[in-house]
Design a protein around this motif. Sequence first.
Motif: not given
Length: 299
Positions: A154-158, A199-202
């Motif tokens: 899934d989407q992840a944050l580094l 691109a994917h957040t709302t």
Amino acid sequence: MWPVFVLSAFFFLCGAKATLVPSPYVDFLPGSLNVILSSPHGGHLKPSSIPNRDAGCYINGDCVYSHTCGTKDPNNCDVVTSNDLYTQELTRELYTSLCNEFNACPPTVINLLHRRKHDPNREKDEGTFGVPDVEQAWDYYHGLLQEIRQNQTDQALLLDIHGHGHPTVWVELGYLVSRTRLNLGYYSAHRTSVRNLYAHTTGVSSIQELLTGAAPISFGALLEAQGYQAVPSPTNHGPGSHSYFSGGYITKHYGSRYSGIVDAIQIESPKAYRKLPERTQYVAALTETIRNYTTRHYV
Ligand SMILES: *[C@@H]1O[C@H](CO)[C@@H](O)[C@H](O)[C@H]1NC(C)=O
Ligand SMILES: *[C@@H]1O[C@H](CO)[C@@H](O)[C@H](O)[C@H]1NC(C)=O
Ligand SMILES: [Zn+2]
């Protein structure tokens, strides 16, 4: 014959999993959380067997970084060798705090060598000066980050953890947007390290809102809600005339600027927040910020 050959060559090149050769100079803290920590500039080890990174040689208009390149040229090919003080401690405490908060730990990669010996936030030649033990550390550091990145489903944050020495007491958040562009508000999502997130957040109408919008939209706003100044944020859209780090090699290569579902933010904390006793409060504030940010933007 050709298709078979091409196909097997493809699987050989793309499917083969490189085995990581561990290095005693890199620490890996495992985890399954979709938050990833990287700590390149807080190492303490200075083995005398490893020569100091000093300067490269300037040869035909290019810097060559090795200890056998000839005459070192600190005017043209200087390298940064000073550590980001307390950032290894900050990273380890943040790791523990996130483990407790999420009941899952953030996979974390820590450089144990002093920056005088190894800089994993640079190209390999500049970071290692071609010293074999240091090259092995660089390869392991980046092999781990690559594998962690590939492991994400899934989407992840580094978060790449640094410390700045600028006189400004605020947290510099690097999304690969330059100081000038932040000041002007003139930047587009596709060159940032959070391109995939945007691109994917709302419910976020512009990349400017994602970086400087009110809580809980921007990371800077959430950090300021915890009592810590940040840039970019709703109060500081850009750094103005102050010095500012927009993000380095790790943010560029492991964020979503070029591809992928892993975003990256370089977090440059001022010394006042990295030092004890303030650091304890600051780690709690970062934890809360990360929780609110991932709750808002990540599944
Ligand atoms: C990647 O995932 C594999 C399979 O779950 C696991 O064995 C490996 O340790 C993971 N690598 C890293 C660096 O977390
Ligand atoms: C962060 O999340 C908590 C829990 O959902 C919430 O109470 C708080 O208002 C949020 N903080 C901000 C600044 O959005
Ligand atoms: Zn740094």
